[in-house]
Write a protein that holds these residues in place. Sequence first.
Motif, PDB file in Angstrom:
ATOM      1  N   VAL A  37       1.007  -1.175   0.071  1.00  0.00           N
ATOM      2  CA  VAL A  37      -0.070  -0.048   0.024  1.00  0.00           C
ATOM      3  C   VAL A  37       0.840   1.289  -0.009  1.00  0.00           C
ATOM      4  O   VAL A  37       0.468   2.271  -0.622  1.00  0.00           O
ATOM      5  CB  VAL A  37      -0.972  -0.150   1.247  1.00  0.00           C
ATOM      6  N   VAL A  38       1.861   1.115   0.745  1.00  0.00           N
ATOM      7  CA  VAL A  38       2.947   2.441   0.758  1.00  0.00           C
ATOM      8  C   VAL A  38       3.520   2.597  -0.510  1.00  0.00           C
ATOM      9  O   VAL A  38       3.859   3.794  -0.789  1.00  0.00           O
ATOM     10  CB  VAL A  38       3.896   2.258   2.023  1.00  0.00           C
ATOM     11  N   GLU A  70       1.017   4.052  -2.817  1.00  0.00           N
ATOM     12  CA  GLU A  70       0.826   5.487  -2.489  1.00  0.00           C
ATOM     13  C   GLU A  70       2.100   6.367  -2.860  1.00  0.00           C
ATOM     14  O   GLU A  70       2.012   7.469  -3.371  1.00  0.00           O
ATOM     15  CB  GLU A  70       0.339   5.633  -1.191  1.00  0.00           C
ATOM     16  N   SER A  71       3.439   5.807  -2.700  1.00  0.00           N
ATOM     17  CA  SER A  71       4.554   6.313  -3.191  1.00  0.00           C
ATOM     18  C   SER A  71       4.640   6.602  -4.559  1.00  0.00           C
ATOM     19  O   SER A  71       5.033   7.838  -5.150  1.00  0.00           O
ATOM     20  CB  SER A  71       5.641   5.385  -2.668  1.00  0.00           C
ATOM     21  N   LYS A 124       1.975   6.733  -6.532  1.00  0.00           N
ATOM     22  CA  LYS A 124       1.022   8.114  -6.859  1.00  0.00           C
ATOM     23  C   LYS A 124       1.733   9.252  -6.466  1.00  0.00           C
ATOM     24  O   LYS A 124       1.346  10.284  -7.184  1.00  0.00           O
ATOM     25  CB  LYS A 124      -0.227   7.915  -6.010  1.00  0.00           C
ATOM     26  N   ALA A 125       2.368   9.478  -5.208  1.00  0.00           N
ATOM     27  CA  ALA A 125       2.795  10.738  -4.822  1.00  0.00           C
ATOM     28  C   ALA A 125       4.061  10.976  -5.804  1.00  0.00           C
ATOM     29  O   ALA A 125       4.115  12.156  -5.929  1.00  0.00           O
ATOM     30  CB  ALA A 125       3.407  10.561  -3.310  1.00  0.00           C
TER      31      ALA A 125
END
Length: 181
Positions: free
Chosen positions: A155-156, A159-160, A162-163
């Motif tokens: 998940v991280v 999200e990383s 996406k960021a």
Amino acid sequence: RSRAQKFPALVNCTIIDWFQPWPYEALLSVAEKFLADVEMPSDEVREGVVKFMPFSFESVNEFAQIVLELEKRYVYSTPKSFLELIKLFKTMLEKKQNDLEDNKQKYEDGVIKLQNTAEAVAKLEEELKIFQVEVEEKKKLADERALVVGNRKEVVEAESAKAGDEAIKCASIKKNVEEKQ
């Protein structure tokens, strides 16, 4: 002869000991008397040892005669020799009995130590089984946590990513804004 004439004291003060062979019964009686206080396993053993003493002494006397005939040498076996034979037997018997007692004590101590060691090993094996169960439980718990951490990591990472995409977009927007100004 001339010495005897020159030194008459040599002959006058001389004692000649004539040793006659002891009869078997006398030797047996002496052996019984001196071996009476010796502790032996049974009466048969005592009787055998007592009868062997005169036999061995007479055997020595017979061989002394053989040596005299063949070698022309005298071998003396006196009553003192017989008493020394009995004393030697008693000394050696006592020494061997002490050695056996010492070895028996060492053996018994060794058996006790082996039993204690076996008990300690059995106790350690039981503790090892308990620890093995605990280790298995902790291993399962650690595997479950590793799965949770692995899922969170995915998940991280998503999200990383996406960021990172957003950062690239922001950087391009910032660049556009700076060019326009």
